[in-house]
Design a protein around this motif. Sequence first.
Motif, mmCIF file in Angstrom:
data_model
loop_
_atom_site.group_PDB
_atom_site.id
_atom_site.type_symbol
_atom_site.label_atom_id
_atom_site.label_comp_id
_atom_site.label_asym_id
_atom_site.label_seq_id
_atom_site.Cartn_x
_atom_site.Cartn_y
_atom_site.Cartn_z
ATOM 1 N N THR A 546 112.471 43.160 85.793
ATOM 2 C CA THR A 546 112.726 43.571 84.404
ATOM 3 C C THR A 546 114.124 43.159 83.975
ATOM 4 O O THR A 546 115.085 43.283 84.739
ATOM 5 C CB THR A 546 112.582 45.100 84.253
ATOM 6 O OG1 THR A 546 111.292 45.495 84.727
ATOM 7 C CG2 THR A 546 112.733 45.515 82.801
ATOM 8 N N CYS A 547 114.222 42.633 82.690
ATOM 9 C CA CYS A 547 115.527 42.270 82.134
ATOM 10 C C CYS A 547 116.221 43.530 81.632
ATOM 11 O O CYS A 547 115.672 44.280 80.835
ATOM 12 C CB CYS A 547 115.371 41.265 80.988
ATOM 13 S SG CYS A 547 116.938 40.832 80.183
ATOM 14 N N ASN A 548 117.445 43.753 82.137
ATOM 15 C CA ASN A 548 118.202 44.930 81.704
ATOM 16 C C ASN A 548 118.596 44.857 80.241
ATOM 17 O O ASN A 548 118.907 45.868 79.620
ATOM 18 C CB ASN A 548 119.467 45.080 82.564
ATOM 19 C CG ASN A 548 119.143 45.487 83.977
ATOM 20 O OD1 ASN A 548 118.211 46.249 84.217
ATOM 21 N ND2 ASN A 548 119.895 44.958 84.938
ATOM 22 N N ARG A 549 118.615 43.614 79.666
ATOM 23 C CA ARG A 549 119.115 43.437 78.301
ATOM 24 C C ARG A 549 118.007 43.598 77.264
ATOM 25 O O ARG A 549 118.184 44.275 76.248
ATOM 26 C CB ARG A 549 119.767 42.053 78.174
ATOM 27 C CG ARG A 549 120.462 41.812 76.842
ATOM 28 C CD ARG A 549 121.144 40.454 76.817
ATOM 29 N NE ARG A 549 122.247 40.378 77.769
ATOM 30 C CZ ARG A 549 122.266 39.630 78.858
ATOM 31 N NH1 ARG A 549 121.216 38.881 79.152
ATOM 32 N NH2 ARG A 549 123.305 39.614 79.656
ATOM 33 N N CYS A 550 116.886 42.943 77.479
ATOM 34 C CA CYS A 550 115.842 42.942 76.447
ATOM 35 C C CYS A 550 114.560 43.640 76.863
ATOM 36 O O CYS A 550 113.663 43.821 76.047
ATOM 37 C CB CYS A 550 115.526 41.508 76.014
ATOM 38 S SG CYS A 550 114.660 40.536 77.272
ATOM 39 N N GLY A 551 114.454 44.011 78.159
ATOM 40 C CA GLY A 551 113.264 44.716 78.597
ATOM 41 C C GLY A 551 112.099 43.828 78.958
ATOM 42 O O GLY A 551 111.019 44.328 79.292
ATOM 43 N N ALA A 552 112.265 42.497 78.920
ATOM 44 C CA ALA A 552 111.183 41.592 79.296
ATOM 45 C C ALA A 552 110.855 41.775 80.778
ATOM 46 O O ALA A 552 111.731 42.132 81.586
ATOM 47 C CB ALA A 552 111.570 40.157 79.005
ATOM 48 N N THR A 553 109.601 41.556 81.154
ATOM 49 C CA THR A 553 109.172 41.702 82.543
ATOM 50 C C THR A 553 108.600 40.399 83.063
ATOM 51 O O THR A 553 108.196 39.524 82.295
ATOM 52 C CB THR A 553 108.122 42.812 82.672
ATOM 53 O OG1 THR A 553 106.978 42.473 81.871
ATOM 54 C CG2 THR A 553 108.677 44.152 82.215
#
Length: 757
Positions: A546-553
């Motif tokens: 998971t991206c901590n910045r945008c929430g993408a997985t």
Amino acid sequence: MKKPALLTKSLSGLASLALILASTPTLQIYAEELPAEEAVLESEMEESIPSIYTVTEFLDFQKNAEGSFVNEETQTKYGSLTAEPGTSLDQLPLPAKLVLNGYWEADGSDVLTTLELTDFDWKLKSDIGEIYSESTPEGSYVFVPDLDSYAESSDSIDAIKLAEGVKLLEIPVTIALPEAETTETAPPETEYAEPLPVETEYTEPAPAETEYIEPAPSETEYIEPAPAETEYTEPAPSETEYTEPAPSETDNGDILIVDDNGEDVAPEEDIFSGLDDSILGGDFTEDTVLYDESGNPIEDLSETEMIAVTESEPAETEAAAPMETEAAEPETAAPAGTEAAEPQTSAPAETEATETEAPAPADPVYEAPITASLALKDAIGNNLYTYNDAVTGQNLLTLTDGMTINVPALPCNSDIGKIAIEFVSDGKTFTLSYSDGTENAAGLWDFTAGSLTLKLKVADTANTVVAEYSIIMNVTKNAHTWSAATCTEDQKCSVCGTTNPGTALGHTWTDPTCTEDQKCSVCGTTNPGTALGHDWEAATCTTPKTCNRCGATEGKALGHDLQDDWEVTRTSTDTVHGEQIRFCHRDNCDYSETRALNIIGNPNNNTIANLAEGGQYNLNTKITFTAVGAAMGNTSPINGDVRYVPLSWNIQNTPGNFMDNFTGAFSISKAGSYTVTVTFQKQLYQDGWKATDIVDTKSVTFNVGNLVQGTLVEGTADGIKINPQTGDSTPIIPLAVAAVVALAAIIGVVIYKKKKA
């Protein structure tokens, strides 16, 4: 009579019940149809919502602070519209299409959309309801789109409104006849440089109906004018020697003002009243004589073009005139025997010029007025301005001391920091210096301040200064008409194309995201390479990468690492389930799972309660016991649980029956030793208790009877009674019920017979 009444009441009740039941479906149908009617009303309400469009912008027709269209193509096409009088409204060169940006009120202001208008009308912007027609007079008018009329004629739009702060589009149109092409203004039928009065030294007189630079007599071409039968260089007045022309009879200073008959003009007759002082680039005074294009003095300044000269006219002498003009017949200028049509020189009749010599002047000859052409050039020689007289159409400027020369505003791209000033006139030399006399060797004059006071010296061909003038010269230039700056382009002048360095706005960047570069919120340009990229957090047991910045997985969660290493935290009893636990083996994960342990009934725990092994019991006494199976107290079973349930019992091979709670009872009438045996069946819980083929038995041996001298009298099986009832095994309750029924029957028969008797 009572039976029919009872029957009637019964039938009435049944009928009422039937009516109630019959009405029930109707009420249900009504209740079901009601939502449909509400849906119809809601649909009608939706259709009645007005369709209103609110305009937030007229695309391609935005205007800047100066009132010009920001779009250069739109400004070129619609910025300065013109039309001739008589042009109908639909033939005016107004836009045939408009694209509006805005929103439908039903959708809300957040949902922007465009609306294109093609079949609409223009109307005059007028507070008094003025209507444009083909008879509308010349003038400047402002036209606006008729949005109300468009909405009224539309089937899909009820109204078009302007958002708060938005102005209605306005396009100006000038209604006027086209300007006729003009050339340099010249006197009728005559073109010459300077008309001169009679007997005044002049450079180039010219007769009417003839275009030439130097004067020539009728039917004769010559270079310099000469009197009849006389050749001379300079004309002189008869019998008069003078340096400067002298006024006749009336001296009004240095200049004589005469009318068209050669008579003096009285001082109170001010022919200069109302005359614009700037016509010749200087001031008119009462010392100025005016002549028309034929060389005749004039009074009415409004009916002809004029040229002013500062030289006196001798009295009683008519002005020299070109051919074919009555006033042109000089009384003294032509010798006898010469027709008036032949122009003559200004020498007096019957006098030869050689007979009178003009004495050499002690001071330089002052030739007035002095005229010169004026031109301005920039520092590299490009022409900026050439003087051109508004009245005569000529580029000769009449010089006067203290005059102010206002140069029309130069184009906005002109360099007026350093300007070369050129005065040119035949036979004269012009020298310019600062007002204090300081010479300017470079010949370039600094007009940074816009105004300059100069000292002008005029010298003749002998390099003798003949005149000096103090001149104030004002030089300005038009301001640039700047277009609006963009993010990357400076302001640009729409007139000359000059840019205004440093005025570009620069991009207004939005914040970049993991996947998108910065983007200018003004022009939409992107800034390549500024995307941040994902800040990945490693996948865990429960979450994917998971991206901590945008929430993408990306990918999937790892899942827990659970192994078969259960730990018992509580052991099971016959009534309570035990518990096991296990943990995830991944780092930083404290996940755990628990599960219940099965209750497994142990056959060793099957018991016969209330009957003691080897116990002593009395004869004819009710003896009661209870069979208790292992894990029978499991009230919340789960699959896999095991219990034992009492199935049957017997005493000395005599079978008995279990009563409630698996109890049994018996009595013995003969003394002896007896054994009670209970059979327990094993049951397994699998979505319900299931019986198995496995059984377990438990037995208790005890003694019944009195001891005789320490010896137990043995009894027989015949002495055993199962489930005794206080020593009598007769079923009392059934008998009591039968007795009650019989008694009721007997009472009914007796009553019936009495009524019948």
